[in-house]
Scaffold this motif. Sequence first.
Motif, PDB file in Angstrom:
ATOM      1  N   ARG A 122      31.351  37.064  46.841  1.00  0.00           N
ATOM      2  CA  ARG A 122      32.733  37.182  46.407  1.00  0.00           C
ATOM      3  C   ARG A 122      32.999  36.226  45.246  1.00  0.00           C
ATOM      4  O   ARG A 122      32.240  35.287  45.006  1.00  0.00           O
ATOM      5  CB  ARG A 122      33.695  36.903  47.556  1.00  0.00           C
ATOM      6  N   LEU A 123      34.133  36.501  44.546  1.00  0.00           N
ATOM      7  CA  LEU A 123      34.487  35.749  43.341  1.00  0.00           C
ATOM      8  C   LEU A 123      35.912  35.226  43.486  1.00  0.00           C
ATOM      9  O   LEU A 123      36.826  35.983  43.865  1.00  0.00           O
ATOM     10  CB  LEU A 123      34.374  36.638  42.098  1.00  0.00           C
ATOM     11  N   HIS A 124      36.089  33.951  43.189  1.00  0.00           N
ATOM     12  CA  HIS A 124      37.386  33.292  43.311  1.00  0.00           C
ATOM     13  C   HIS A 124      38.062  33.294  41.933  1.00  0.00           C
ATOM     14  O   HIS A 124      37.547  32.692  40.980  1.00  0.00           O
ATOM     15  CB  HIS A 124      37.209  31.860  43.820  1.00  0.00           C
ATOM     16  N   VAL A 125      39.221  33.964  41.834  1.00  0.00           N
ATOM     17  CA  VAL A 125      39.885  34.173  40.540  1.00  0.00           C
ATOM     18  C   VAL A 125      41.374  33.881  40.691  1.00  0.00           C
ATOM     19  O   VAL A 125      41.986  34.215  41.713  1.00  0.00           O
ATOM     20  CB  VAL A 125      39.676  35.620  40.030  1.00  0.00           C
ATOM     21  N   ARG A 126      41.928  33.256  39.671  1.00  0.00           N
ATOM     22  CA  ARG A 126      43.383  33.100  39.561  1.00  0.00           C
ATOM     23  C   ARG A 126      43.822  33.790  38.274  1.00  0.00           C
ATOM     24  O   ARG A 126      43.549  33.306  37.176  1.00  0.00           O
ATOM     25  CB  ARG A 126      43.783  31.620  39.546  1.00  0.00           C
ATOM     26  N   ALA A 127      44.465  34.938  38.408  1.00  0.00           N
ATOM     27  CA  ALA A 127      44.875  35.736  37.247  1.00  0.00           C
ATOM     28  C   ALA A 127      46.396  35.810  37.188  1.00  0.00           C
ATOM     29  O   ALA A 127      47.071  35.903  38.221  1.00  0.00           O
ATOM     30  CB  ALA A 127      44.286  37.141  37.317  1.00  0.00           C
ATOM     31  N   SER A 128      46.920  35.776  35.984  1.00  0.00           N
ATOM     32  CA  SER A 128      48.372  35.850  35.805  1.00  0.00           C
ATOM     33  C   SER A 128      48.692  36.479  34.460  1.00  0.00           C
ATOM     34  O   SER A 128      47.942  36.340  33.484  1.00  0.00           O
ATOM     35  CB  SER A 128      49.006  34.453  35.881  1.00  0.00           C
ATOM     36  N   LEU A 129      49.799  37.201  34.412  1.00  0.00           N
ATOM     37  CA  LEU A 129      50.368  37.715  33.170  1.00  0.00           C
ATOM     38  C   LEU A 129      51.444  36.735  32.727  1.00  0.00           C
ATOM     39  O   LEU A 129      52.476  36.600  33.380  1.00  0.00           O
ATOM     40  CB  LEU A 129      50.950  39.115  33.385  1.00  0.00           C
ATOM     41  N   ASP A 130      51.177  36.029  31.629  1.00  0.00           N
ATOM     42  CA  ASP A 130      52.072  34.963  31.171  1.00  0.00           C
ATOM     43  C   ASP A 130      53.112  35.535  30.211  1.00  0.00           C
ATOM     44  O   ASP A 130      52.799  35.879  29.063  1.00  0.00           O
ATOM     45  CB  ASP A 130      51.271  33.857  30.482  1.00  0.00           C
TER      46      ASP A 130
END
Length: 765
Positions: A320-328
Amino acid sequence: MANKSKNPKDQKQQEDFSLKETNPNINAGRATTLDLVEQMQFLFVRVVKAKNLSSKSNSCCCNPFVEARIGALVGRTRSLDKTENLEWNQVFAFAKDKIQAPMLEILVKDKKCVEDNNKVFIGKLVFVVNDVPMRASPDSPLAPEWYKLEDHNGSKLNQGELMVSVWMGTQADEAFPHAWHSDSASGYEHSTNTCSNVYHSPRFWYLRVNVIQAQNLKLKTTNGGSSLEFYIQAFLGNLALRSRAVRISQNPVWNEDLMFVVAEPFDESLILSIEVGNQHKHESMGRCVIPLKNVERRIDDALVESVWYNLEDPNSPEARLHVRASLDGGYHVLDEVTHYSSDFRPSSKSLSQPNIGVLELGILNAVGLSPMKKENRADAYCVAKYGPKWVRTRTIVDSLCPKWNEQYTWEVFDPCTVITIVVFDNGQLLQEGKPAEDKRIGKVRIRLSTLETDRIYTHSYPLINLTNQGVKKMGEIQLAVRFSCSSLLNVLQTYTQPLLPRMHYISPLSIFQLDSLRNQAAAITTLRFRRKEPPLAKEVVEYMLDVRENVWSMRRGRAQFRRIADLLSVVVFICKWINHVHSWKSSVTTIASYIIFLGVIFCPQMILVTMFSSLLLLGIWRYRTRPRHPSHMDIQFSYAHTVTNEELEEEFDTFPTKFTGDNLKKKYDRLRGISGRVLAVMSDLATQGERVQSLLTWRDPRATSLFVFFCFVAAIVTYSVPFRFLVSGLVAYWLRPPRLRGVAGIPAVPQNFLRRMSAKSDGML
């Protein structure tokens, strides 16, 4: 005498590339929607539909079409199959000043099968041009009527009717933008490549993907040993970004941000792939797909919740992959060079402020255009961009002095912005061969802060084009510009606010990130506008957005160095003046300077009073010689008149370079990239100094008025308050506790005010 003989030539050269004030016959101040352009009258013919048509030839199928003819001016609808509904709903516009025939003929003809190229006459209608009614723009559209067709002799036919409407109107008519125009027609039939249109850039957001770490990766035994590394490959549409490489392990850690530009409505998906390999070979260890619609949106720097995504890898089901994604949405996505930007609003609509005014642009005409095609002709059209709104005028075919007379309006949210107008030659109208590129003819930039409120500026701007053959004047374009606002207080208030949204200061992006993201935004805009009708070509979008602005140019390097030298010349002058006083070259000057120095020593409270009073008097004195017209391209300031062929070859070289030799190519591209950054730094330094100079030049009358008023208040305050207390108070304010300083990173009011001042970069070619 020798100098005098050279002056006329220099003046003539300067005059050829100078800005000229004009006095066009516009409807300024009148109660009309188009008061910045010359009124042009057109004869409009709307062909709606037909019924009960019969062809004289029954040997072939019936394919009717309609011709609108006034003398030599002919417009033609598309042909229809008889089995179809006989409805065209097309509009033809004939310029009244080109009409030389007294009668308008509307002919219905039959285009027979492909085997027979004859065109059979079915019937016609005849209108007297002088009897056509005039329609004003506020009126409702003229209702079409059914007319019985006539034969060649004018007798009514037993069958066959045509629904049409004919009227006289102007550019304000709602049928004008999409009509077939006699002055912009490349053929008899309607072509969308010559129509005017309005485009809107998509609403951009920054997509921030923070790749934290991966877990439970199954290591494969492959050749390569310790040279193998892990890295993340991120795919979004046609764009791929790569993270830094880390050593091989089951739980690699990156903690790196990958930035993308995405456009609403976010119907794409982000693909993250873990790659393992070296510089020669790599393979995927698994990937995950993240739909953009599921990504959390934010308008501040608050951390969004991180998510663990399972990787699609049958060999490692637990990976698995740990990601923090956001639309700024708190940033403004820069698609233009910051110095020439036309908009600074954040991406999120919830952060938008109401507009402060309206910008109106009248594109009147151009004169003396250089031929752009082998047939000694030019098919010119204009593109103007301000904010997300782009406008394109109709193409005037085969004319070196085209007349557009089209007016457009934009909402203004910040006065310290720039509108860009470019004239292009339409390369899609070639009669033989494939369509060519749209060649640029010339560019005009107008900074709104240099315009007085509610004043109409009518000038003829030189169209200057720099090619690999050198600089050349391609003609002149006549524009009418007006910036109006409902509240002057709201306009003045913007000078105290940050130029960019808060996120640019709270969580700033690097110069390299901004440059990469700007290119992404330009690429997305190009793809979107290709799907419009008529499309805007790639070369048009890139030239409007100054995509090649940061590429190294020796010519621009010399110009930026000259800007810095001009600023440092003040320091050199002061040093020379001090040496002049010290050497007693003028006794009066030395004695007067000594007396003033004694006054400063014994009356220190007069230092600030004298300084602000001097600036106040200087600002009032320079008001008489304030600029009366907008800035424009200056070939001498841009060093375009002294550029060499070698420098032009370098400036117009592609990136990467077209020169041969792998080693030379790699080193040359690296040098050009670094030099482009140095050039941008030089431009920023010169811009900051010129902004200080512009405080008292009245180039921006509102800003100079505010500064002069500040000097007046400051002079009174510094005179009234003792110097010791004033300095103590300023130092105490500067050393105030952090909790009393507001949000960290937000610039102060003087800094915001200075950043909004205009600079000579507006005139840089």
